[in-house]
Each structure stands twice: as structure tokens, then as C-alpha cells.
Design an enzyme around this catalytic site. Structure first.
Site, PDB file in Angstrom:
ATOM      1  N   HIS A   1      12.603  -2.366   3.253  1.00  0.00           N
ATOM      2  CA  HIS A   1      11.974  -1.122   3.691  1.00  0.00           C
ATOM      3  C   HIS A   1      12.887   0.030   3.309  1.00  0.00           C
ATOM      4  O   HIS A   1      14.091   0.011   3.615  1.00  0.00           O
ATOM      5  CB  HIS A   1      11.733  -1.117   5.200  1.00  0.00           C
TER       6      HIS A   1
ATOM      7  N   PRO B   1       0.792  -1.226   0.000  1.00  0.00           N
ATOM      8  CA  PRO B   1       0.000   0.000   0.000  1.00  0.00           C
ATOM      9  C   PRO B   1       0.826   1.279   0.000  1.00  0.00           C
ATOM     10  O   PRO B   1       1.801   1.412   0.745  1.00  0.00           O
ATOM     11  CB  PRO B   1      -0.817  -0.094   1.293  1.00  0.00           C
ATOM     12  N   ASN B   2       0.381   2.200  -0.837  1.00  0.00           N
ATOM     13  CA  ASN B   2       0.893   3.580  -0.932  1.00  0.00           C
ATOM     14  C   ASN B   2       2.252   3.701  -1.611  1.00  0.00           C
ATOM     15  O   ASN B   2       2.702   4.818  -1.878  1.00  0.00           O
ATOM     16  CB  ASN B   2       0.932   4.249   0.455  1.00  0.00           C
TER      17      ASN B   2
ATOM     18  N   GLU C   1      12.803  -9.049   2.454  1.00  0.00           N
ATOM     19  CA  GLU C   1      11.937  -7.925   2.824  1.00  0.00           C
ATOM     20  C   GLU C   1      12.725  -6.625   2.688  1.00  0.00           C
ATOM     21  O   GLU C   1      13.868  -6.544   3.155  1.00  0.00           O
ATOM     22  CB  GLU C   1      11.466  -8.121   4.265  1.00  0.00           C
TER      23      GLU C   1
ATOM     24  N   TYR D   1      11.128   8.991   1.712  1.00  0.00           N
ATOM     25  CA  TYR D   1      11.137   7.891   0.738  1.00  0.00           C
ATOM     26  C   TYR D   1      11.945   8.171  -0.534  1.00  0.00           C
ATOM     27  O   TYR D   1      12.042   7.303  -1.399  1.00  0.00           O
ATOM     28  CB  TYR D   1       9.696   7.531   0.370  1.00  0.00           C
TER      29      TYR D   1
ATOM     30  N   ARG E   1      11.718   5.002  13.524  1.00  0.00           N
ATOM     31  CA  ARG E   1      10.450   5.722  13.370  1.00  0.00           C
ATOM     32  C   ARG E   1       9.502   5.368  14.527  1.00  0.00           C
ATOM     33  O   ARG E   1       9.946   4.974  15.593  1.00  0.00           O
ATOM     34  CB  ARG E   1       9.863   5.393  11.986  1.00  0.00           C
TER      35      ARG E   1
ATOM     36  N   ALA F   1       2.897  -0.707   5.065  1.00  0.00           N
ATOM     37  CA  ALA F   1       2.352  -0.771   6.422  1.00  0.00           C
ATOM     38  C   ALA F   1       1.848  -2.169   6.786  1.00  0.00           C
ATOM     39  O   ALA F   1       1.792  -2.525   7.971  1.00  0.00           O
ATOM     40  CB  ALA F   1       1.230   0.250   6.566  1.00  0.00           C
TER      41      ALA F   1
ATOM     42  N   ASN G   1       8.371  -5.328  -0.466  1.00  0.00           N
ATOM     43  CA  ASN G   1       8.132  -4.243   0.491  1.00  0.00           C
ATOM     44  C   ASN G   1       6.631  -4.223   0.763  1.00  0.00           C
ATOM     45  O   ASN G   1       5.866  -3.673  -0.039  1.00  0.00           O
ATOM     46  CB  ASN G   1       8.592  -2.900  -0.069  1.00  0.00           C
TER      47      ASN G   1
ATOM     48  N   ARG H   1       5.430  12.376  -3.127  1.00  0.00           N
ATOM     49  CA  ARG H   1       5.273  13.023  -1.817  1.00  0.00           C
ATOM     50  C   ARG H   1       6.312  12.469  -0.856  1.00  0.00           C
ATOM     51  O   ARG H   1       6.904  11.422  -1.114  1.00  0.00           O
ATOM     52  CB  ARG H   1       3.891  12.697  -1.224  1.00  0.00           C
TER      53      ARG H   1
HETATM   54  O1  CA2 Z   1      10.023   2.242   4.649  1.00  0.00           O
HETATM   55  C1  CA2 Z   1       9.267   1.542   3.973  1.00  0.00           C
HETATM   56  O2  CA2 Z   1       9.560   1.094   2.864  1.00  0.00           O
HETATM   57  C2  CA2 Z   1       7.845   1.271   4.486  1.00  0.00           C
HETATM   58  O3  CA2 Z   1       7.489  -0.061   4.114  1.00  0.00           O
HETATM   59  C3  CA2 Z   1       6.943   2.271   3.804  1.00  0.00           C
HETATM   60  C4  CA2 Z   1       5.499   2.206   4.293  1.00  0.00           C
HETATM   61  C5  CA2 Z   1       5.449   2.287   5.810  1.00  0.00           C
HETATM   62  O4  CA2 Z   1       4.113   2.114   6.257  1.00  0.00           O
HETATM   63  C6  CA2 Z   1       6.324   1.230   6.461  1.00  0.00           C
HETATM   64  O5  CA2 Z   1       6.259   1.407   7.862  1.00  0.00           O
HETATM   65  C7  CA2 Z   1       7.760   1.370   5.999  1.00  0.00           C
HETATM   66  C8  CA2 Z   1       4.694   3.370   3.735  1.00  0.00           C
HETATM   67  C9  CA2 Z   1       4.750   3.548   2.259  1.00  0.00           C
HETATM   68  C10 CA2 Z   1       4.192   4.878   1.900  1.00  0.00           C
HETATM   69  O6  CA2 Z   1       4.850   5.316   0.748  1.00  0.00           O
HETATM   70  C11 CA2 Z   1       4.703   6.627   0.409  1.00  0.00           C
HETATM   71  C12 CA2 Z   1       5.560   7.077  -0.551  1.00  0.00           C
HETATM   72  C13 CA2 Z   1       5.502   8.390  -0.942  1.00  0.00           C
HETATM   73  C14 CA2 Z   1       4.550   9.226  -0.378  1.00  0.00           C
HETATM   74  C15 CA2 Z   1       3.681   8.765   0.568  1.00  0.00           C
HETATM   75  C16 CA2 Z   1       3.762   7.434   0.957  1.00  0.00           C
END
Ligand code: CA2
Length: 148
Positions: A104, A12-13, A102, A25, A111, A81, A78, A20
Site C-alpha cells: 500500500h 482499482p484506480n 501486499e 499517492y 487513514r 480498495a 496492491n 491526481r
Molecule cells: O495506499 C494504497 O496503495 C491503497 O491501496 C490505495 C487505494 C485505497 O483504496 C487503499 O485504501 C490504499 C486507492 C487507490 C487510488 O489511487 C489513486 C491514485 C491517484 C489518484 C486517485 C486515486
């Protein structure tokens, strides 16, 4: 010999990468990352193929693992969340037995507390955490070296 195939899964996301929160990221888009992995796989000896999928939906990721996981040499995953609570994803990976690395992008340990634990990590071959989008490249490098 059958061509090696690496499944690159994003949860997700992660479709928002590069649009963003670049401070957390990075600036690369998911397409940039996938294109880089495809080039890396094509340049390997012997060359390998990448199958890349992203979904915002847990069930679709379970379906992708069941459909593409058994025929894949390894999975680079990846789960976003979902890493922190999806027993369904963990069960899907355990069910197919394909080795999984895996990834991240951010350092989840630096965090919020709720990001510190991954339910996937105990069944993963290993984790790459906090090295930015380079984590995907490093995970693929490991897989190319270790899985035939
Ligand atoms: O650090 C990572 O790769 C995470 O898997 C990213 C997830 C987060 O919930 C994990 O705790 C760690 C979130 C991905 C959201 O990605 C975005 C990218 C750009 C803008 C907004 C969100």
C-alpha cells in the site's frame, strides 16, 4: 534454471497514479513504477522478469491471479480498495499458493477506519505500507532475495 518471474498486480484506480492526489499517492505514474521494477529485475543476479497488470475490476484480477499466478515466482500486489473487502481475491491467492507481498502506497492505518483492515494481509507473506511508491521496490527487493 527457469527465469524467475514476478507478477505485479494493481487494483482499482491505481491507473490514476501521478494524475491526481499527489499528496497521498505521489507524483509517479503506474508506468514509471513498472519501468523501475523492470529495470530492478533485469539488474538482479540472476536477472528476473516482471509481468505487470492493472485492472479496475475484481473478476479480472481473479482471472489474472489464476492465469499468471501459478507460473510466477511471487506476486507483488496492491489490491487498492479491494484489499479491505475482497474475499474473492483472498480465495484466488490462497487457491494458487504463490507467495504474495501486499503493498500500500499510503499508510492505511493512519487513514479512515475502513482502510485499517485488509482481508489479504493474513494470507500474504508480508505487507509494505505507507512508504509511498518505494514500497513496490522494497517488495521486489525482498522477493528477489527470498524466492528462487
Ligand atoms: O495506499 C494504497 O496503495 C491503497 O491501496 C490505495 C487505494 C485505497 O483504496 C487503499 O485504501 C490504499 C486507492 C487507490 C487510488 O489511487 C489513486 C491514485 C491517484 C489518484 C486517485 C486515486
Amino acid at each position: 534454471m527457469t527465469e524467475r518471474r514476478f507478477l505485479v498486480l494493481n487494483g482499482p484506480n491505481l491507473n490514476l497514479l501521478g494524475t491526481r492526489e499527489p499528496g497521498i499517492y505521489g507524483a509517479a505514474t503506474l508506468q514509471d513504477i513498472v519501468s523501475g521494477l523492470e529495470a530492478q529485475a533485469a539488474a538482479a543476479d540472476p536477472p528476473a522478469a516482471i509481468v505487470a497488470l492493472q485492472s479496475n475490476h475484481e473478476g479480472e484480477l481473479v482471472d489474472a491471479i489464476q492465469m499468471h499466478g501459478p507460473g510466477s515466482t511471487a506476486i507483488i500486489f496492491n489490491p487498492g480498495a479491494l484489499s479491505h473487502y475482497s474475499i474473492a481475491l483472498r480465495d484466488a491467492l490462497t487457491g494458487i499458493g504463490t507467495p504474495t507481498v501486499e503493498v500500500h502506497i499510503s499508510n492505511i492505518h493512519a487513514r479512515e477506519d475502513f482502510r485499517h483492515h485488509s482481508v489479504i494481509s493474513a494470507i500474504a507473506r508480508g505487507q509494505v505500507v505507507g512508504l509511498g511508491v518505494d514500497g513496490y521496490r522494497l517488495a521486489l527487493d525482498f522477493c528477489l532475495k527470498n524466492y528462487e
